[in-house]
Each structure stands twice: as C-alpha cells, then as structure tokens.
Design an enzyme around this catalytic site. Structure first.
Site, PDB file in Angstrom:
ATOM      1  N   CYS A 140       0.841  -1.206   0.000  1.00  0.00           N
ATOM      2  CA  CYS A 140       0.000   0.000   0.000  1.00  0.00           C
ATOM      3  C   CYS A 140       0.868   1.244   0.000  1.00  0.00           C
ATOM      4  O   CYS A 140       1.397   1.647   1.038  1.00  0.00           O
ATOM      5  CB  CYS A 140      -0.928  -0.014   1.216  1.00  0.00           C
ATOM      6  SG  CYS A 140      -1.969   1.448   1.332  1.00  0.00           S
ATOM      7  N   CYS A 161      -0.427   4.088   2.139  1.00  0.00           N
ATOM      8  CA  CYS A 161      -0.203   3.898   3.580  1.00  0.00           C
ATOM      9  C   CYS A 161       1.252   4.163   3.947  1.00  0.00           C
ATOM     10  O   CYS A 161       1.538   4.820   4.940  1.00  0.00           O
ATOM     11  CB  CYS A 161      -0.522   2.461   4.011  1.00  0.00           C
ATOM     12  SG  CYS A 161      -2.029   1.766   3.362  1.00  0.00           S
ATOM     13  N   ASP A 162       2.171   3.623   3.171  1.00  0.00           N
ATOM     14  CA  ASP A 162       3.559   3.554   3.619  1.00  0.00           C
ATOM     15  C   ASP A 162       4.537   4.402   2.811  1.00  0.00           C
ATOM     16  O   ASP A 162       5.702   4.509   3.182  1.00  0.00           O
ATOM     17  CB  ASP A 162       4.042   2.087   3.573  1.00  0.00           C
ATOM     18  CG  ASP A 162       3.225   1.209   4.522  1.00  0.00           C
ATOM     19  OD1 ASP A 162       2.782   1.726   5.559  1.00  0.00           O
ATOM     20  OD2 ASP A 162       3.030   0.023   4.223  1.00  0.00           O
TER      21      ASP A 162
END
Ligand code: NDP
Length: 333
Positions: free
Chosen positions: A157, A160-161
């Site tokens: 992701c 997300c990261d």
C-alpha cells in the site's frame, strides 16, 4: 479489510445444519469481519440497539494491524500504530454492546431468512441481517523474502507507507492501473522508482501509462521478474531477472529501500458468491452508492465491495452505511 482468505475453504464441505450439530444460535445483526468496516458497523449497530455480534476471523483488526504507522485516519494528528487504532475502534464497538466472537466463516446459506452461517469450529448461527466486511487481501508474489521483510521495506500500500520513503529508492511490482498509480504517487516522494513489469508492455489504461512513461523519476523494467530480496536488518535490494528462460536472460541486483506489491487484490467473498453478485475479480456488487447486495438484509461494506479506494476511512464510512441500512431493514421485519 481483513485477512480472511482462509475462510474460502471448501464451500461444499457438509457442515451440520440446525438441529444436527447442537442447534444454531440466532443473531439479529451479524457482522463478519474485523477491519474498519466491520468495527464501525458494530459501533453503529450497537448504538441502534441491534444486538450485533461480530465474528473476528483469523486476524482481528484486519489488514491495518499489519502496517506500522497510520497517518491518514482522521482524529490522530500525531499518527497512530495500525494495531492500536484498530484496538481503539474495537473497544468503541464493545462499549456499545457489540459481542465479539472468534471464528472464521467457512460457509453460508443466504437462500432465505433467517440466513445461515457456519464457522470453522462448526458453530452454526442464523441471522436476520448480515453485514459482510471480510475485506480483501493484497496479492503477493509468494517469495519467502516478502514475509521476512514485511514491515521492513515490503508493503502492498503506497498510500499507507509511501511517506516513509521520502528521498529514497523504491520498486513497484505490477503493470496495471494500481501499479502505475502507486508508482506515480511514490515518485512524488521518493528520489527514484523502479516499476517491475513481467510483460513487455503495461496493462494499465493509456493515461496511466503515459503518466508513468513520462515521469523522469520512474524507470520501467519491462520483462523483469523479482526472484528475491536482500538486506541486513531491513530491505536493501532485490534480485531481479530480465527475460527469464530466454537466451539473453540476465540476472542482477537493484538497490532499493522499499518494495511495493501492486499485482492486484483478492476480495474475501468466495463463501458469499453463490448468493450475492460479484464482479469477475470477486468484489461484491452493491446497488449504487448503497451497501445493499440484492439479497434483502445482506449488506457489504469495506474492501470486499470496493475495488477502487481501499482506504480505512472509506471502509469505516461504508460500515456505518451498512449498519444504518441494517437498522432500516430490521425495522421492517
Ligand atoms: P490488474 O489485475 O489490472 O493488474 C495486475 C498487474 O500485476 C498486471 O500487470 C499483471 O501482469 C501483474 N501481475 C500479476 N501477477 C503477477 C506476478 N505474479 N508477478 C508479476 N506481475 C504480476 O490489477 P490492478 O490492481 O492494477 O487493477 C485492478 C482493477 O482496478 C483494474 O480494473 C483497474 O483498471 C482498476 N483500477 C483503476 C484505477 C483507476 O481508475 N484510477 C486505479 C487502480 C485500479 P500481467 O499484465 O502480465 O498479467
């Protein structure tokens, strides 16, 4: 949004029906899945006095418990560990009376109400309304190293990261829209992005391809496969192969700090598929913007019905919608 792929076990396995295996307990509002969608549905259903019961599956908290820090969920200005955030939402659901149970759903019969669901310990329950929030699971290549470096450089992701890879070098695997989108997103943060594509062309839509091919920070490695990852404490690089099996096959290493999988997601919908409609990938089809599946009283929320956004905040919102719909439905019975 949880790791319930394993619940897609043999849907034809004969399991005891009501009366054969000690009898089914009846639940007014059954929620299956313990990610942001399921827990948020539980908060709303609990506050609406629907006596919800939520089955948590094998990974309570869902996919977010596998990530490190979550910085884009409203309400946490300093960021929060994914595990802690899910624990907060879970406790909030319990506060309003949702009963949490362990168990992976393995089979359903949604042909008529009350609906039947069987869990892995052979528990059978019946329910008047069901909220399916079983999530989706990112596909991985299946390399042993992916597990070893999970959370230490391997992610599925970028949204997300990606933030953790500012001014670093990363690789994205895949040639579809997700891979192109993630590569373009990461190029805004990282100093260099490799896009590792197994075919000699991209599968993504033309506009996404153009964006990638015209971005000077992105280098597309066509006809490449990843064979392994390496690094002492955290990821430092990948072993790649060009034109595997061909006469001009070439193996070499690339130095990377992050390795992002973007080879598709698999929604955890198999056990519902005989009853609810899905698209060809398995995402549950809902009516318009609603969480209604077409089976009265059965709703789908979160990633299991969302091929596009796959964000915790959106899953949470759809869980709220599903609970509101369940409340309206149950009021008609
Ligand atoms: P896709 O299935 O479209 O693409 C998957 C990609 O991963 C393909 O390039 C495929 O290669 C590659 N791949 C699969 N398995 C492997 C493997 N084992 N090793 C290496 N590469 C592999 O998935 P997406 O997630 O990209 O997209 C899913 C759907 O969502 C699509 O319909 C897409 O259009 C849509 N979408 C739309 C977006 C938008 O409109 N903004 C954004 C994101 C997704 P190969 O081509 O060789 O099979």
């Amino acid at each position: 949004m949880n790791n319930m792929n394993e619940q897609t076990t043999n849907a034809t396995t004969p399991l005891p029906r009501e009366g054969q295996g000690g009898g089914a307990s009846h639940i007014r509002c059954l929620i299956i899945g313990a990610g942001p969608a399921g827990y948020t549905a539980a908060i709303y259903a609990g506050r609406a006095n629907l006596s919800p019961v939520l089955y948590e599956g094998i990974q309570p908290g869902g996919q977010l418990t596998q990530t490190t820090e979550v910085e884009n969920f409203p309400g946490y200005p300093e960021g929060v560990q994914g595990f802690d955030m899910m624990e907060d939402i879970r406790r909030q659901a319990e506060r309003f009376g949702c009963e949490m149970r362990q168990g992976v759903a393995v089979k359903t019969d949604l042909s008529q109400r009350p609906y039947h669901v069987w869990f892995d310990d052979e528990t059978e329950v019946t329910a008047d309304a069901i909220i399916i929030a079983t999530g989706a699971k990112a596909k991985y290549l299946g390399l042993k190293d992916e597990e070893e470096y999970n959370g230490k450089g391997v992610s599925a992701c970028a949204t997300c990261d990606g933030f953790f890879y500012r001014k670093k070098t990363v690789a994205v695997v895949g040639g579809g829209d997700t891979a192109c989108e993630e590569a373009s997103y990461l190029a805004q943060l990282a100093s260099k992005v490799y896009l590792i594509v197994r075919k000699p062309y991209l599968r993504a839509t033309q506009i996404m391809q153009d964006r990638v091919l015209n971005n000077p920070k992105i280098e597309v490695l066509f006809e490449h496969n990843t064979e392994g990852l390496f690094g002492a404490d955290k990821l430092e690089g990948a072993h790649v192969v060009y034109r595997r099996g061909e006469s001009d096959e070439r193996r070499y290493d690339i130095q990377i700090d992050g390795f992002f999988l973007a080879i598709g997601h698999k929604p955890n919908s198999d056990i519902f598929r005989p009853w609810v409609k899905t698209d060809e990938t398995g995402y549950i089809l809902v009516e318009g913007d609603s969480p209604r599946t077409g089976v009265p009283g059965v709703f789908a929320a979160g990633d299991v019905a969302d091929p596009h956004y796959r964000q915790a905040v959106i899953a949470a919102g759809s869980g709220a919608k599903a609970a509101i719909e369940a409340e309206r439905y149950l009021a008609t019975l």
